[in-house]
Design a protein around this motif. Structure first.
Motif, mmCIF file in Angstrom:
data_model
loop_
_atom_site.group_PDB
_atom_site.id
_atom_site.type_symbol
_atom_site.label_atom_id
_atom_site.label_comp_id
_atom_site.label_asym_id
_atom_site.label_seq_id
_atom_site.Cartn_x
_atom_site.Cartn_y
_atom_site.Cartn_z
ATOM 1 N N ASP A 1 3.068 -3.165 0.886
ATOM 2 C CA ASP A 1 2.062 -2.399 0.153
ATOM 3 C C ASP A 1 1.785 -3.019 -1.216
ATOM 4 N N LEU A 2 2.823 -3.459 -1.898
ATOM 5 C CA LEU A 2 2.636 -4.076 -3.204
ATOM 6 C C LEU A 2 1.875 -5.390 -3.071
ATOM 7 N N ARG A 3 2.222 -6.198 -2.083
ATOM 8 C CA ARG A 3 1.500 -7.456 -1.859
ATOM 9 C C ARG A 3 0.042 -7.195 -1.543
ATOM 10 N N THR A 4 -0.224 -6.141 -0.783
ATOM 11 C CA THR A 4 -1.603 -5.801 -0.435
ATOM 12 C C THR A 4 -2.407 -5.452 -1.678
ATOM 13 N N LEU A 5 -1.830 -4.668 -2.569
ATOM 14 C CA LEU A 5 -2.543 -4.270 -3.775
ATOM 15 C C LEU A 5 -2.755 -5.449 -4.727
#
Length: 216
Positions: free
Chosen positions: A76-80
């Motif tokens: 999720d952090l990489r996506t954001l």
């Protein structure tokens, strides 16, 4: 909580797709303005850029809010983080379309591209528009197959860029320095749009597969 987070992520993705679609429209309109000396379309591209900038700001605000309030980890952090970078690249692609429109506007009522180079510049413009259209699909669907196709299209773009540049140094060039500068800039603008499209595609490939591009 997770459902709300997923909905917010989907909203960010939706805004990125909308940005890509707006860029595709801008590239297409700027090219018509360029090749047909269409002042109305040139002005439309230039004025519409403000809306793209606002959408980029919205993506950034929502992404930072999710990072700060939800403390996402791993995927999720990489996506954001990828969304933040993609929004910036899409904004720059829009700026490049504006640059094309400004070249067109500056030369109206004449066209900025000499007849002998119109097929080459037109082909570069067409490839750029196709690539941006694919970016919208890639972001919407995490479409790795389409993402991989952009490298091959980009190679064609690079060849066309070199071809357009060689034309400027031929002994039969009779269009003057201003036209040469215009063509050199236009080739660079379309090439950079393609480069940004490839960069976005590589981010999607990494997010989906974990595969790191060699140049990154």
């Amino acid at each position: 909580m997770r459902e709300a987070f997923d909905e917010s992520l989907q909203s960010v993705r939706h805004d990125l797709v909308q940005m890509a679609e707006m860029v595709r429209q801008a590239v297409g309109d700027a090219t018509i303005a360029l090749l047909e000396a269409n002042l109305k379309l040139a002005e439309r591209v230039i004025s519409a850029d403000a809306e793209l900038d606002l959408l980029r700001e919205r993506v950034e605000e929502q992404s930072y809010e999710l990072i700060n309030l939800q403390s996402p980890v791993a995927t999720d952090l990489r996506t954001l983080i990828a969304a933040l970078k993609m929004a910036g690249e899409l904004e720059r692609m829009g700026d490049l379309a504006v640059h094309v429109a400004k070249v067109a506007r500056m030369r109206i009522p004449e066209t900025a591209v000499p007849d002998q180079l119109e097929p080459t510049i037109g082909r570069m413009a067409s490839l750029a528009e196709v690539m941006v259209g694919k970016v919208a699909q890639i972001i919407a669907d995490n479409d790795v197959a389409s993402a991989r196709e952009l490298d091959e299209i980009d190679e064609t773009m690079d060849k066309l860029r070199r071809k357009s540049f060689r034309e400027l140094f031929k002994s039969d060039w009779q269009h003057g320095i201003e036209a040469a500068v215009d063509v050199a800039l236009l080739g660079r603008y379309y090439e950079r749009i393609a480069d940004h499209a490839v960069s976005i595609s590589q981010r999607i490939i990494f997010l989906v597969t974990g595969e790191q591009h060699p140049t990154e």
